[in-house]
Design a protein around this motif. Structure first.
Motif, PDB file in Angstrom:
ATOM      1  N   ALA A   1       0.827  -0.917   0.112  1.00 36.13           N
ATOM      2  CA  ALA A   1       0.055   0.059  -0.060  1.00 36.13           C
ATOM      3  C   ALA A   1       0.845   1.206   0.077  1.00 36.13           C
ATOM      4  CB  ALA A   1      -0.862  -0.089   1.308  1.00 36.13           C
ATOM      5  N   PRO A   2       0.179   2.416  -0.510  1.00 35.40           N
ATOM      6  CA  PRO A   2       1.203   3.789  -0.461  1.00 35.40           C
ATOM      7  C   PRO A   2       1.567   3.895   1.015  1.00 35.40           C
ATOM      8  CG  PRO A   2      -0.968   3.893  -1.688  1.00 35.40           C
ATOM      9  CD  PRO A   2      -0.873   2.715  -0.812  1.00 35.40           C
TER      10      PRO A   2
ATOM     11  N   ALA B   1      -3.672   0.503   8.084  1.00 32.06           N
ATOM     12  CA  ALA B   1      -4.110  -0.967   7.852  1.00 32.06           C
ATOM     13  C   ALA B   1      -3.258  -1.790   9.050  1.00 32.06           C
ATOM     14  CB  ALA B   1      -3.471  -1.431   6.523  1.00 32.06           C
ATOM     15  N   THR B   2      -2.012  -1.137   9.528  1.00 28.13           N
ATOM     16  CA  THR B   2      -1.511  -1.892  10.573  1.00 28.13           C
ATOM     17  C   THR B   2      -2.388  -1.716  12.001  1.00 28.13           C
ATOM     18  OG1 THR B   2       0.710  -1.355   9.774  1.00 28.13           O
ATOM     19  CG2 THR B   2       0.591  -1.844  12.123  1.00 28.13           C
ATOM     20  N   ARG B   3      -2.684  -0.501  12.135  1.00 31.06           N
ATOM     21  CA  ARG B   3      -3.914  -0.430  13.454  1.00 31.06           C
ATOM     22  C   ARG B   3      -4.707  -1.136  13.317  1.00 31.06           C
ATOM     23  NH1 ARG B   3      -5.195   4.297  12.480  1.00 31.06           N
ATOM     24  NH2 ARG B   3      -7.077   3.816  11.337  1.00 31.06           N
TER      25      ARG B   3
ATOM     26  N   ALA C   1      12.461   2.076   3.131  1.00 31.68           N
ATOM     27  CA  ALA C   1      12.353   3.023   1.985  1.00 31.68           C
ATOM     28  C   ALA C   1      10.922   4.023   2.533  1.00 31.68           C
ATOM     29  CB  ALA C   1      11.668   2.207   1.068  1.00 31.68           C
ATOM     30  N   ASP C   2      10.759   5.075   1.915  1.00 32.17           N
ATOM     31  CA  ASP C   2       9.627   6.192   2.157  1.00 32.17           C
ATOM     32  C   ASP C   2       8.321   5.505   1.885  1.00 32.17           C
ATOM     33  OD1 ASP C   2      11.647   9.000   2.209  1.00 32.17           O
ATOM     34  OD2 ASP C   2      11.748   7.595   3.498  1.00 32.17           O
TER      35      ASP C   2
ATOM     36  N   MET D   1      11.726  -7.187   5.139  1.00 34.34           N
ATOM     37  CA  MET D   1      11.436  -8.365   4.261  1.00 34.34           C
ATOM     38  C   MET D   1      11.641  -8.131   2.795  1.00 34.34           C
ATOM     39  SD  MET D   1       7.470  -9.444   4.427  1.00 34.34           S
ATOM     40  CE  MET D   1       6.259  -8.376   3.722  1.00 34.34           C
ATOM     41  N   ALA D   2      11.797  -9.083   1.853  1.00 32.54           N
ATOM     42  CA  ALA D   2      11.824  -8.583   0.436  1.00 32.54           C
ATOM     43  C   ALA D   2      10.355  -8.394   0.194  1.00 32.54           C
ATOM     44  CB  ALA D   2      12.343  -9.755  -0.295  1.00 32.54           C
ATOM     45  N   GLY D   3      10.370  -7.539  -1.085  1.00 37.76           N
ATOM     46  CA  GLY D   3       8.844  -7.409  -1.719  1.00 37.76           C
ATOM     47  C   GLY D   3       8.491  -6.445  -0.857  1.00 37.76           C
ATOM     48  N   ALA D   4       7.036  -6.167  -0.884  1.00 40.13           N
ATOM     49  CA  ALA D   4       6.240  -5.034  -0.130  1.00 40.13           C
ATOM     50  C   ALA D   4       5.188  -5.591   0.728  1.00 40.13           C
ATOM     51  CB  ALA D   4       5.701  -4.101  -1.170  1.00 40.13           C
TER      52      ALA D   4
END
Ligand SMILES: C=C(O[C@@H]1C=C(C(=O)O)C=C[C@H]1O)C(=O)O
Length: 338
Positions: A93-94, A99-101, A131-132, A169-172
């Motif tokens: 996600a951007p 989503a974490t909360r 990353a940002d 971790m790798a990926g997003a």
């Protein structure tokens, strides 16, 4: 009690399935992101973790009771009446705070609804951790903001803030898994060599990380059965990174931090009347940023830990851009599962 084991990911699928509570596949680098699935009915989290390995390894959690499992595409869980394993994933996600909360709050609702109120260990994985996000905030700091809001909203229902790891971790996307128990008593431990992470100043992000330096778990049935879970530990004294460009210095401080954390002097400050030494640690994960540092890191770990300790080295990014190595472990009082 609950047992941990590390097995090669290509292990025999017919391995005994009795008491399997959950498994986490610290896989190779190939996948695009975390995958949550049931493998032969067992909640399984598959993580694209390691730039250096093809296969990786699988961490397995086993319990004594009959396991019941449930969940949906975002959150899978299994429990046996005393212990609960729960894993969740957050798609790419951007930005990640909301989503974490929400997913953390779903996990807190779950442990309360099923009656496992004591969360004693959490592991968190963030793709592109340094990353940002779309707003120019580092993904790790964005994740920490959502997690802190969840702990703030859920704190009346939780028995404290447990030991944790937060690693790249790798990926997003992002993922987490946690262990909770029904009747065991947990003590959440801080380290006098370090500022508690949840008190870090805002130079490290708008909201601090939500974790304790270690958690002990006292089994309800057998007073002698006390496990100790050591959070991911790095070269941080007070709240500052030390030896920013020196892998040997960072290994030394991280290992010394753990040695002090589990010492009689430090544990006594939290009402825990035991003492542990580095030689008792097992199921050690060593996260490192650069492949060129692995030989030095292995030398430091071989010197510090006992030769038959289960140890895995994982090349991945770490929560602060100036950290080169991080170590987590546990002191298992239950006999090692074969
Ligand atoms: C290394 C540190 O933090 C890392 C991040 C954590 C998290 O955000 O849950 C927990 C432990 C470490 O993996 C530290 O702040 O000392």
């Amino acid at each position: 009690m609950i047992n941990c084991s590390f097995v090669e990911t290509t292990r025999d699928a017919a391995a005994p399935r009795s008491g399997l509570l959950g498994q986490v596949i610290y896989g190779g680098h190939a996948q695009r992101g975390a995958v949550l699935e049931r493998l032969q009915g067992i909640p399984s989290l598959r993580l694209p973790m390691d730039r250096a390995q093809a296969e990786g390894f699988t961490e397995i959690w086993r319990v004594d009771g009959t396991v019941h499992e449930g969940g949906d595409e975002e959150l899978l869980y299994a429990h046996d009446g005393e212990f609960l394993f729960c894993a969740g994933i957050i798609p790419p996600a951007p930005r990640y705070a909301d989503a974490t909360r929400e997913l953390y709050l779903r996990a807190f609702d779950l442990v309360e609804r099923l009656g496992y109120p004591t969360i004693f260990r959490i592991w968190n994985f963030i793709g592109g951790i340094n990353a940002d996000n779309a707003d120019g905030l580092e993904n790790y700091r964005d994740f920490c903001r959502g997690r802190a809001e969840a702990f703030e909203a859920g704190q009346s229902r939780l028995h404290g803030m447990p030991a944790a790891t937060g690693i790249g971790m790798a990926g997003a996307g992002a993922a987490f898994y946690l262990l909770a128990c029904r009747s065991g008593a947990a003590a959440h431990i801080e380290n006098t060599r370090q500022v508690p992470a949840w008190q870090y100043p805002t130079q490290y992000g708008p909201r601090p990380p939500s974790f304790a330096r270690a958690s002990t778990l006292q089994g309800s049935s057998d007073q002698a059965s006390r496990m100790l879970f050591v959070s991911g530990t790095a070269s941080i004294l007070g709240h500052e990174t030390v030896h920013p460009d020196d892998i040997d210095g960072q290994c030394r401080v991280a290992i010394d931090n753990i040695a002090h954390l589990i010492s009689r002097e430090n544990l006594a400050l939290h009402g825990v009347a035991t003492a542990h030494a580095l030689r008792e640690l097992d199921f050690i994960k060593v996260y490192y940023r650069h492949g060129r540092d692995l030989a030095s890191i292995r030398a430091a770990c071989c010197h510090a830990f006992r030769p038959d300790a289960q140890i895995r080295y994982i090349e991945t990014d770490i929560c602060r851009a100036d950290l080169l190595v991080e170590i987590e472990a546990l002191v298992p009082t239950a006999p090692r599962a074969e």
